[in-house]
Enzyme design. Structure first.
Site, short mmCIF file in Angstrom:
data_model
loop_
_atom_site.label_atom_id
_atom_site.label_comp_id
_atom_site.label_asym_id
_atom_site.label_seq_id
_atom_site.Cartn_x
_atom_site.Cartn_y
_atom_site.Cartn_z
N GLU A 127 0.83 -1.21 0.00
CA GLU A 127 0.00 0.00 0.00
C GLU A 127 0.86 1.26 0.00
O GLU A 127 1.80 1.40 0.79
CB GLU A 127 -0.91 0.06 1.24
CG GLU A 127 -1.69 1.38 1.27
CD GLU A 127 -2.52 1.62 2.52
OE1 GLU A 127 -2.50 0.79 3.44
OE2 GLU A 127 -3.17 2.68 2.57
N ASP A 136 10.55 5.18 15.57
CA ASP A 136 10.34 6.61 15.33
C ASP A 136 10.75 7.37 16.59
O ASP A 136 10.25 7.08 17.67
CB ASP A 136 8.84 6.82 15.03
CG ASP A 136 8.48 8.28 14.80
OD1 ASP A 136 9.39 9.07 14.49
OD2 ASP A 136 7.30 8.62 14.96
N ASP A 169 11.10 11.33 17.91
CA ASP A 169 10.92 12.75 17.62
C ASP A 169 11.56 13.59 18.71
O ASP A 169 11.48 13.25 19.88
CB ASP A 169 9.42 13.09 17.56
CG ASP A 169 8.87 12.86 16.17
OD1 ASP A 169 9.67 12.89 15.22
OD2 ASP A 169 7.65 12.65 16.05
#
Ligand SMILES: [Zn+2]
Length: 410
Positions: free
Chosen positions: A47, A117, A119
């Site tokens: 996808e 991830d 941040d």
């Protein structure tokens, strides 16, 4: 951005996806040719989703799948959506499904890289130079320490080999773990891996600020925690005591007091001094001068509380989470989301990464005949390697893909 800047941004993006976005490499990467015979149509079941803008309004297109680089590029450059002119803002990568989508049929997510991830705003509690989405060379060091701690955990503890580290374009990093068995892992396995890596979870009132440190001696802790402590120690003075003066921050003090209380080091005099002093080096010297068998374990908790990687766990734990792909352009900073060398992360400076206007300017200087495609059924010539500020990152990506597909010699 004013209207003119916005127009320039959209126009530049179009040229970027035409000539500078490494589209064939993205397809080669996500095909994992070593593991997948062409008849499995592995890439086609992946996808992609896109964020587009029409008249300043953004909308998402999910569940897009492509046969090859030509199909993907055609879609990226197509700016007509329902008779309206649209602009592509960014692309996200999703899971590989069990089949190609057909209307009304349910799809099952089969594979997806685990992406770690991190941040910078997760460090707001301990950083003083910037807040929120802002970063500078000083606070970027937090993410360098995070890479240094995660690297041995991933490569040694889990025996992983194929990790693509990518700058997210503004304030963070994504580590795409691409090893074949990892891509196939269930949500439970994903959660277990992230649980192992995520030990800095407590708030100031938590029973444990750092998980798994009930032992009284550092030597009795899990080797991965001892190793993280050893690595973080080397940066603590410069980053926490000098650059950031983090120990003066109220919430950090609160956590330190909790740790000192739990390790039975705290006494009223020490508590009062820590409350009053606002110089991190002085606070640290005071803590280090305490006479206690548990001093080392308290120091470990304080150092890891400040410097242990702060992962955004929910990104990693679900198989069908969508994430901005490598070489996207961050819409706010207009920086290219370039890969960097995880083994040499201290050399990477996010403020040196190429920006869209600068690489488009370099593209404009290249002769027009280089930009013509052979025929309408081919992708446009890729010129990223001709752009000096972009080419080292392209090379890094190319090396990553060829290392993945290299046959193993036993
Ligand atoms: Zn900063």
């Amino acid at each position: 951005m004013n209207d003119q800047d916005q127009m320039d941004f959209y126009r530049n993006l179009h040229f970027y996806y035409k000539h500078l976005f490494p589209i064939q490499m993205i397809v080669d990467w996500l095909s994992y040719a070593k593991d997948n015979q062409p008849e499995l149509r592995y890439f086609s079941r992946r996808e992609f989703s896109f964020e587009r803008s029409i008249d300043g309004e953004t909308f998402y297109q999910r569940y897009q799948q492509f046969q090859n680089a030509y199909g993907l590029q055609k879609f990226l450059l197509d700016n007509k959506q329902n008779d309206q002119t649209s602009t592509l803002i960014k692309y996200d990568i999703g899971a590989v499904f069990d089949k190609l989508p057909k209307k009304g049929e349910k799809l099952k997510a089969m594979e997806k890289e685990i992406v770690i991830d991190i941040d910078m705003d997760a460090y707001d509690e301990v950083r003083t130079c910037c807040q929120g989405a802002k970063i500078c060379e000083k606070c970027w060091k937090f993410l360098q320490v995070a890479c240094d701690i995660l690297r041995p955990a991933l490569f040694q503890d889990f025996g992983l080999e194929h990790i693509l580290a990518v700058y997210s374009g503004r304030r963070g990093i994504h580590l795409w773990v691409c090893d074949s068995h990892i891509r196939k892992s269930t949500n439970e396995v994903r959660s277990a891996i992230i649980g192992y890596l995520n030990i800095n979870t407590g708030n100031a009132d938590a029973e444990e600020i750092i998980r798994e440190v009930k032992q009284e001696k550092v030597e009795k802790l899990h080797p991965s925690i001892q190793r993280a402590y050893f690595i973080a120690q080397q940066f603590f003075k410069q980053i926490i005591l000098i650059d950031q003066n983090s120990l003066k921050i109220e919430n950090v003090k609160k956590k330190i007091l909790t740790i000192l209380k739990q390790t039975k080091i705290l006494n009223p005099k020490l508590e009062k001094s820590i409350q009053e002093i606002n110089d991190s080096s002085q606070i640290w010297d005071l803590i280090c001068s305490q006479d206690s068998e548990r001093l080392e374990i308290a120091k470990l908790q304080i150092i890891l509380m400040c410097l242990y990687p702060r992962l955004d766990a929910h990104v990693s734990t679900t198989i069908n989470h969508l994430l901005k792909g490598p070489f996207s352009i961050h819409p706010k900073t207009q920086r290219v989301c370039v890969p960097f060398n995880l083994k040499n992360s201290s050399q990477f400076n996010p403020l040196d990464t190429p920006t869209l206007p600068s690489i488009i300017k370099q593209l404009a200087q290249l002769p027009d005949e280089l930009k013509q495609r052979e025929n309408e059924n081919k992708i446009f010539p890729f010129l990223g390697k001709e752009i000096p500020s972009l080419s080292p990152y392209i090379q890094l990506f190319e090396d990553f893909i060829s290392k993945y597909n290299k046959p193993k010699i036993n």
